[in-house]
Scaffold this motif. Sequence first.
Motif, mmCIF file in Angstrom:
data_model
loop_
_atom_site.group_PDB
_atom_site.id
_atom_site.type_symbol
_atom_site.label_atom_id
_atom_site.label_comp_id
_atom_site.label_asym_id
_atom_site.label_seq_id
_atom_site.Cartn_x
_atom_site.Cartn_y
_atom_site.Cartn_z
ATOM 1 N N LEU A 36 13.819 9.889 63.882
ATOM 2 C CA LEU A 36 15.072 10.564 63.745
ATOM 3 C C LEU A 36 14.872 12.063 63.393
ATOM 4 O O LEU A 36 15.253 12.900 63.928
ATOM 5 C CB LEU A 36 15.852 9.941 62.280
ATOM 6 C CG LEU A 36 17.104 10.756 61.953
ATOM 7 C CD1 LEU A 36 18.101 10.773 63.345
ATOM 8 C CD2 LEU A 36 17.560 10.278 60.616
ATOM 9 N N LEU A 37 13.382 12.186 62.780
ATOM 10 C CA LEU A 37 12.989 13.635 62.361
ATOM 11 C C LEU A 37 12.604 14.170 63.857
ATOM 12 O O LEU A 37 12.626 15.409 64.063
ATOM 13 C CB LEU A 37 11.874 13.506 61.440
ATOM 14 C CG LEU A 37 12.553 13.454 60.312
ATOM 15 C CD1 LEU A 37 11.419 13.402 58.916
ATOM 16 C CD2 LEU A 37 13.522 14.402 59.764
ATOM 17 N N ASP A 38 12.021 13.278 64.857
ATOM 18 C CA ASP A 38 11.575 13.774 66.144
ATOM 19 C C ASP A 38 12.884 14.241 66.779
ATOM 20 O O ASP A 38 12.853 15.670 67.423
ATOM 21 C CB ASP A 38 11.080 12.702 67.047
ATOM 22 C CG ASP A 38 9.770 12.243 66.874
ATOM 23 O OD1 ASP A 38 9.087 12.979 65.940
ATOM 24 O OD2 ASP A 38 9.581 11.216 67.132
ATOM 25 N N LEU A 39 14.182 13.596 66.654
ATOM 26 C CA LEU A 39 15.349 14.208 67.263
ATOM 27 C C LEU A 39 15.816 15.315 66.620
ATOM 28 O O LEU A 39 16.334 16.253 67.383
ATOM 29 C CB LEU A 39 16.286 12.961 67.238
ATOM 30 C CG LEU A 39 17.781 12.981 67.873
ATOM 31 C CD1 LEU A 39 18.364 11.728 68.153
ATOM 32 C CD2 LEU A 39 18.602 13.954 67.026
ATOM 33 N N VAL B 186 25.958 9.572 63.283
ATOM 34 C CA VAL B 186 26.159 8.126 63.734
ATOM 35 C C VAL B 186 25.541 7.986 65.044
ATOM 36 O O VAL B 186 24.481 7.034 65.222
ATOM 37 C CB VAL B 186 27.648 7.933 63.650
ATOM 38 C CG1 VAL B 186 27.486 6.450 64.151
ATOM 39 C CG2 VAL B 186 28.083 7.796 62.346
ATOM 40 N N HIS B 187 25.726 8.842 65.889
ATOM 41 C CA HIS B 187 24.945 8.632 67.315
ATOM 42 C C HIS B 187 23.372 9.349 67.236
ATOM 43 O O HIS B 187 22.680 8.497 67.649
ATOM 44 C CB HIS B 187 25.655 9.777 68.264
ATOM 45 C CG HIS B 187 26.880 9.144 68.973
ATOM 46 N ND1 HIS B 187 27.991 9.207 67.972
ATOM 47 C CD2 HIS B 187 27.378 8.579 70.029
ATOM 48 C CE1 HIS B 187 28.927 8.608 68.774
ATOM 49 N NE2 HIS B 187 28.480 8.088 70.075
ATOM 50 N N ALA B 188 23.032 10.109 66.479
ATOM 51 C CA ALA B 188 21.729 10.378 66.277
ATOM 52 C C ALA B 188 20.939 9.423 65.487
ATOM 53 O O ALA B 188 19.884 8.894 66.253
ATOM 54 C CB ALA B 188 21.604 11.551 65.408
ATOM 55 N N ILE B 189 21.670 8.598 64.751
ATOM 56 C CA ILE B 189 20.966 7.496 63.968
ATOM 57 C C ILE B 189 20.728 6.450 65.113
ATOM 58 O O ILE B 189 19.985 5.608 65.000
ATOM 59 C CB ILE B 189 21.793 7.043 62.816
ATOM 60 C CG1 ILE B 189 21.528 7.923 61.590
ATOM 61 C CG2 ILE B 189 21.503 5.528 62.419
ATOM 62 C CD1 ILE B 189 22.423 7.825 60.500
ATOM 63 N N ALA B 190 21.753 5.893 65.710
ATOM 64 C CA ALA B 190 21.717 5.064 66.689
ATOM 65 C C ALA B 190 20.652 5.113 67.711
ATOM 66 O O ALA B 190 20.076 4.460 68.034
ATOM 67 C CB ALA B 190 23.207 4.847 67.500
ATOM 68 N N PHE B 191 20.497 6.346 68.303
ATOM 69 C CA PHE B 191 19.475 6.654 69.299
ATOM 70 C C PHE B 191 18.175 6.370 68.792
ATOM 71 O O PHE B 191 17.166 5.733 69.338
ATOM 72 C CB PHE B 191 19.633 8.233 69.830
ATOM 73 C CG PHE B 191 20.852 8.382 70.819
ATOM 74 C CD1 PHE B 191 20.697 7.753 72.211
ATOM 75 C CD2 PHE B 191 22.165 9.413 70.557
ATOM 76 C CE1 PHE B 191 21.806 8.112 73.038
ATOM 77 C CE2 PHE B 191 22.854 9.380 71.481
ATOM 78 C CZ PHE B 191 22.836 8.778 72.586
ATOM 79 N N ALA B 192 18.059 6.829 67.517
ATOM 80 C CA ALA B 192 16.565 6.817 66.818
ATOM 81 C C ALA B 192 16.373 5.276 66.500
ATOM 82 O O ALA B 192 15.288 5.032 66.784
ATOM 83 C CB ALA B 192 16.602 7.834 65.449
#
Lengths: 284, 284
Positions: free
Chosen positions: B251-254, A189-195
């Motif tokens: 998201l894939l960068d992350l 959820v956090h990864a998505i929010a950042f992206a």
Amino acid sequence: VLFERAAIVGVGLIGGSLGGAAKRAGLIGEIVGVGRGAANLAEARRRGFVDRTTSDLAAIGAVDLVVLAVPVLSTAAVARELRPHLRPGAVVSDAGSVKGAIVAALEEICLPECPVVGAHPIAGSEQSGAAAGRADLFVDSVCVLTPTPRTDAAALERVAALWRGVGARVERMDPAAHDRALAYTSHLVHAIAFALAKTVGDAGDEVVGLAGPSLRDATRVAASRGELWRDIFDANRAALLAAVDTFTARLLDLRAAVARGDDAALLALLDTARRARERLEGGR
Amino acid sequence: VLFERAAIVGVGLIGGSLGGAAKRAGLIGEIVGVGRGAANLAEARRRGFVDRTTSDLAAIGAVDLVVLAVPVLSTAAVARELRPHLRPGAVVSDAGSVKGAIVAALEEICLPECPVVGAHPIAGSEQSGAAAGRADLFVDSVCVLTPTPRTDAAALERVAALWRGVGARVERMDPAAHDRALAYTSHLVHAIAFALAKTVGDAGDEVVGLAGPSLRDATRVAASRGELWRDIFDANRAALLAAVDTFTARLLDLRAAVARGDDAALLALLDTARRARERLEGGR
């Protein structure tokens, strides 16, 4: 009281709130707040979250509980520094969002003299520091304890009683099962929010100017501290990557249905998602 | 009053709330609610959102404003059915989340006798129907009007005054620019929420049981009606696909930074995202 004297190492949002909640409920006789930031320590004391503070790990010898509420990647290093000062029988616990590697490290460092109980209170927000702490932060939250075959049953029960005493519902899970679940419910959820926040920011002022409530809710946690989440992502790498890959596959399923104009497949996907969302609400 | 008599076709969340808000502010003399669902029409009348209701498009001849607040893919068909009954000069507007194709269709159907003004009030929630309507729904919201070279200036100003009168800040944008921006700020956000809700639901009960506030916020809009969003995704296909692809790349960068343990790149990405998130709050 459950513990005569406790040290909380790291009196930020979680550590500070735990101190305040435990004091209010009369669960701990005396609480020593330990940390490196003088201003944050002073704030924790001013707000009554701890009885006294120190920046010297060696000064906390005579405690029967240590809670490590520091960033996940610092947990093992702090435990290693603390270990020589602990008296046998002192319970070592933590509050980290990732459990597998951290519980294993703590057991390696602390056992057999000091029992280890991995804990993860699922609470908090995108804010940080004692200033954001609240003595009622854990009311109606879930705290996951992650016992292993090496966990002392009495220590586990005392730590469970502490978290129940501050208002949390206590769940017990295997550390690896916890990490897999949290990869989905929080880290992804956090990864998505950042992206998503970066995507919208890059799209320009005209786009940013039209941000509405749905975008703000979806990116709220992207206001969190980057260092904190870099550490969590690193500490739970394998489970996070698997969760990202599963999510990406579902998003690409949706994309493909839109691209080929397959309204039946698209609607089936949206309806399944809607039912899944209802289950998330039911979990409260 | 801005309009003597208006018809609102579709008195759901948006149409019903517009009626209630316009009546409260005294902007429209009489409002006829038009729709097919008897229960929803009755609810809109009961709540005072409209003065009278009908399911017969032919019964609404003598109005000087028609607002089409129906699902986006139905808008053109409803306008085509209505068109023979409108008197010359009646302003035709809508409330759809997608503007390019819809405004072009409305202009094709209604011009030159009836001026067309594309409108998109950015408000609402995952709820639907007149029962979810509120006369204050548009207070402090943004309403985008999308004039084209064929738009009548006087009609545009009257519709702008209506939306300002119910509390919205009115922005004017080219229809294509609107659709590109909304693809990022809303349609992508919904696509992600649906995909995320499905991902977590598929991950099993142990995962669903640990859902916390961040997951619930991130998936809130996945409780929306599937039919509504299927239509919006279809109507804004090209812009949505581009937004999904841009987001997926970020998201894939992350993911790549986490996978290769590149803490510097990961932190830089998170910090950029955090600053972008601050701009979204600033847009209020």
